[in-house]
Design a protein around this motif. Structure first.
Motif, PDB file in Angstrom:
ATOM      1  N   GLN A  43      32.502  73.406  60.252  1.00 56.97           N
ATOM      2  CA  GLN A  43      31.074  73.318  60.000  1.00 56.97           C
ATOM      3  C   GLN A  43      30.651  74.148  58.785  1.00 56.97           C
ATOM      4  O   GLN A  43      29.563  73.965  58.253  1.00 56.97           O
ATOM      5  CB  GLN A  43      30.295  73.784  61.236  1.00 56.97           C
ATOM      6  N   ILE A  44      31.491  75.042  58.355  1.00 52.00           N
ATOM      7  CA  ILE A  44      31.217  75.829  57.151  1.00 52.00           C
ATOM      8  C   ILE A  44      31.835  75.176  55.923  1.00 52.00           C
ATOM      9  O   ILE A  44      31.177  75.013  54.883  1.00 52.00           O
ATOM     10  CB  ILE A  44      31.745  77.272  57.318  1.00 52.00           C
ATOM     11  N   TYR A  45      33.117  74.773  56.055  1.00 49.07           N
ATOM     12  CA  TYR A  45      33.830  74.268  54.891  1.00 49.07           C
ATOM     13  C   TYR A  45      33.442  72.832  54.536  1.00 49.07           C
ATOM     14  O   TYR A  45      33.502  72.456  53.366  1.00 49.07           O
ATOM     15  CB  TYR A  45      35.348  74.351  55.125  1.00 49.07           C
ATOM     16  N   LEU A  46      33.055  72.044  55.522  1.00 42.81           N
ATOM     17  CA  LEU A  46      32.696  70.653  55.224  1.00 42.81           C
ATOM     18  C   LEU A  46      31.452  70.562  54.333  1.00 42.81           C
ATOM     19  O   LEU A  46      31.468  69.845  53.325  1.00 42.81           O
ATOM     20  CB  LEU A  46      32.507  69.871  56.528  1.00 42.81           C
ATOM     21  N   PRO A  47      30.344  71.247  54.641  1.00 42.45           N
ATOM     22  CA  PRO A  47      29.207  71.188  53.709  1.00 42.45           C
ATOM     23  C   PRO A  47      29.530  71.749  52.328  1.00 42.45           C
ATOM     24  O   PRO A  47      29.064  71.214  51.309  1.00 42.45           O
ATOM     25  CB  PRO A  47      28.133  72.036  54.415  1.00 42.45           C
ATOM     26  N   LEU A  48      30.349  72.814  52.292  1.00 41.67           N
ATOM     27  CA  LEU A  48      30.729  73.358  50.989  1.00 41.67           C
ATOM     28  C   LEU A  48      31.568  72.361  50.196  1.00 41.67           C
ATOM     29  O   LEU A  48      31.404  72.214  48.974  1.00 41.67           O
ATOM     30  CB  LEU A  48      31.515  74.661  51.183  1.00 41.67           C
ATOM     31  N   ALA A  49      32.479  71.659  50.873  1.00 42.06           N
ATOM     32  CA  ALA A  49      33.295  70.659  50.188  1.00 42.06           C
ATOM     33  C   ALA A  49      32.448  69.492  49.690  1.00 42.06           C
ATOM     34  O   ALA A  49      32.653  68.998  48.563  1.00 42.06           O
ATOM     35  CB  ALA A  49      34.390  70.155  51.125  1.00 42.06           C
ATOM     36  N   LEU A  50      31.474  69.065  50.502  1.00 43.08           N
ATOM     37  CA  LEU A  50      30.599  67.977  50.056  1.00 43.08           C
ATOM     38  C   LEU A  50      29.757  68.400  48.855  1.00 43.08           C
ATOM     39  O   LEU A  50      29.557  67.618  47.922  1.00 43.08           O
ATOM     40  CB  LEU A  50      29.700  67.537  51.215  1.00 43.08           C
ATOM     41  N   TYR A  51      29.261  69.621  48.887  1.00 44.51           N
ATOM     42  CA  TYR A  51      28.474  70.108  47.751  1.00 44.51           C
ATOM     43  C   TYR A  51      29.335  70.218  46.491  1.00 44.51           C
ATOM     44  O   TYR A  51      28.905  69.865  45.391  1.00 44.51           O
ATOM     45  CB  TYR A  51      27.865  71.461  48.094  1.00 44.51           C
ATOM     46  N   LEU A  52      30.565  70.713  46.660  1.00 48.29           N
ATOM     47  CA  LEU A  52      31.462  70.820  45.516  1.00 48.29           C
ATOM     48  C   LEU A  52      31.795  69.447  44.962  1.00 48.29           C
ATOM     49  O   LEU A  52      31.845  69.249  43.734  1.00 48.29           O
ATOM     50  CB  LEU A  52      32.742  71.557  45.940  1.00 48.29           C
ATOM     51  N   LEU A  53      32.013  68.476  45.850  1.00 47.93           N
ATOM     52  CA  LEU A  53      32.289  67.113  45.406  1.00 47.93           C
ATOM     53  C   LEU A  53      31.093  66.526  44.662  1.00 47.93           C
ATOM     54  O   LEU A  53      31.239  65.886  43.616  1.00 47.93           O
ATOM     55  CB  LEU A  53      32.651  66.246  46.612  1.00 47.93           C
ATOM     56  N   THR A  55      28.947  68.118  43.006  1.00 50.85           N
ATOM     57  CA  THR A  55      28.763  68.815  41.732  1.00 50.85           C
ATOM     58  C   THR A  55      29.815  68.411  40.710  1.00 50.85           C
ATOM     59  O   THR A  55      29.510  68.257  39.516  1.00 50.85           O
ATOM     60  CB  THR A  55      28.818  70.338  41.952  1.00 50.85           C
ATOM     61  N   LEU A  56      31.062  68.226  41.151  1.00 50.00           N
ATOM     62  CA  LEU A  56      32.151  68.008  40.215  1.00 50.00           C
ATOM     63  C   LEU A  56      32.340  66.548  39.816  1.00 50.00           C
ATOM     64  O   LEU A  56      32.905  66.280  38.749  1.00 50.00           O
ATOM     65  CB  LEU A  56      33.461  68.541  40.800  1.00 50.00           C
ATOM     66  N   VAL A  57      31.906  65.613  40.644  1.00 45.18           N
ATOM     67  CA  VAL A  57      32.098  64.195  40.315  1.00 45.18           C
ATOM     68  C   VAL A  57      31.433  63.810  38.999  1.00 45.18           C
ATOM     69  O   VAL A  57      32.041  63.119  38.164  1.00 45.18           O
ATOM     70  CB  VAL A  57      31.617  63.302  41.476  1.00 45.18           C
ATOM     71  N   PRO A  58      30.196  64.219  38.713  1.00 45.11           N
ATOM     72  CA  PRO A  58      29.624  63.864  37.396  1.00 45.11           C
ATOM     73  C   PRO A  58      30.412  64.423  36.225  1.00 45.11           C
ATOM     74  O   PRO A  58      30.547  63.753  35.192  1.00 45.11           O
ATOM     75  CB  PRO A  58      28.212  64.464  37.469  1.00 45.11           C
ATOM     76  N   PHE A  59      30.944  65.649  36.381  1.00 41.79           N
ATOM     77  CA  PHE A  59      31.749  66.217  35.299  1.00 41.79           C
ATOM     78  C   PHE A  59      33.050  65.435  35.120  1.00 41.79           C
ATOM     79  O   PHE A  59      33.495  65.199  33.983  1.00 41.79           O
ATOM     80  CB  PHE A  59      32.055  67.688  35.593  1.00 41.79           C
ATOM     81  N   TYR A  60      33.674  65.048  36.226  1.00 43.10           N
ATOM     82  CA  TYR A  60      34.887  64.255  36.107  1.00 43.10           C
ATOM     83  C   TYR A  60      34.594  62.897  35.469  1.00 43.10           C
ATOM     84  O   TYR A  60      35.374  62.399  34.658  1.00 43.10           O
ATOM     85  CB  TYR A  60      35.524  64.056  37.488  1.00 43.10           C
TER      86      TYR A  60
END
Length: 304
Positions: A43-53, A55-60
């Motif tokens: 429940q902690i890492y899943l929201p962080l992973a979604l937020y990171l994804l 954020t990084l998808v537009p840069f990729y």
């Protein structure tokens, strides 16, 4: 007599001993820390992973368009090409745009930091009659959009014959960022004890010398925070450069990116390559000063 008592078998006096110390009570952790122990890790890492994804998808996506050949639809950048970078750097004058943006950013950094340092020291160390009103005016100025300043600034620079000059953009950016910078520097100086300066005065230092020798070294995180914020904002700002710079050899990178968008078509590869070029200095700046930036902003916001 003592010897006689000893011979008769009188027990020797035992010295008094301190009572045993009570067992140490384990320190209870704050309730907030204990609450996280009851939360499953996913429940902690899943929201962080979604937020990171997110954020990084537009840069990729931008990097993918910049390095893959024109007309390719592959989601993997292979084969890698630098044709788009060569096109925007040589044919689209991005080398000149990069140089102009660097001049504006560094000049704005120096001007904003210098003026904000002087003003912030005055607000932190001196009391004057309109101090509270002045601080309120600085705070209220942050609610004024930059677009409202275009017409008066344009008239001022036109009368001063500074249109199509990088100096006009530097002045406009400095004026626009000074209020927040002064507030941050003032808050950071208030965290430096006045007794340090007073000790330097007792030793024979003037106010200026005590400031340079005692206060200024302690303001390094705050100066880094204010200077980096001024540099990044002036590097990315589009409105002032578009309004005050009409000649191509004086334009900055945000205006240069706008020229890549045509009325009928858009060269996505060249536009993505220009975006990568524009993002690299900002990423480098934040990568090297991230620690000082967080320290400076948090320390400057403690007191106001």
């Amino acid at each position: 007599m003592t010897a006689a008592l000893a011979e008769q078998g009188t027990p020797a006096r035992v010295p008094a001993q301190d009572p045993p110390a009570p067992p140490a009570t384990p320190r209870r952790r704050p309730r907030r820390e204990r609450a996280f122990d009851d939360v499953p890790r996913w429940q902690i890492y899943l929201p962080l992973a979604l937020y990171l994804l997110f954020t990084l998808v537009p840069f990729y996506w931008m990097l993918l368009f910049a390095v893959r050949p024109a007309g390719s639809t592959s989601l993997v950048p292979w084969p890698v090409t630098t044709a788009h970078f060569e096109k925007v750097w040589n044919e689209r004058s991005f080398g000149i745009f990069f140089q102009n943006s660097m001049i504006v950013g560094v000049a704005t950094l120096v001007a904003t930091t210098t003026v904000a340092l002087a003003g912030g020291y005055a607000l932190a160390r001196f009391d004057f009659r309109i101090k509270n009103a002045f601080m309120l005016a600085l705070l209220c100025s942050q609610f004024i959009p930059g677009a409202l300043m275009l017409v008066p600034l344009f008239e001022i620079f036109r009368n001063l014959q500074m249109i199509n000059s990088l100096g006009s953009v530097v002045i406009a950016e400095t004026v626009f960022q000074l209020p927040l910078s002064m507030i941050l520097i003032s808050g950071f100086i208030k965290n430096v004890p006045v007794s340090l300066e007073e000790a330097a005065w007792v030793d024979g230092c003037s106010r200026m010398r005590a400031f340079r020798a005692v206060v200024l070294p302690l303001l390094r995180p705050g100066l880094v925070a204010v200077g980096s914020f001024a540099f990044v904002h002036s590097w990315n700002h589009f409105l002032f450069a578009l309004m005050f710079l009409s000649e191509q050899d004086k334009q900055t990178i945000p205006v240069g990116l706008n020229t890549l968008i045509g009325a009928d078509s858009v060269d996505l590869g060249a536009l993505a390559a220009g975006g990568v070029i524009a993002a690299v200095p900002v990423v480098i700046v934040f990568a090297f000063i991230q620690k000082w930036l967080i320290t400076g902003f948090s320390a400057g916001a403690v007191k106001g």
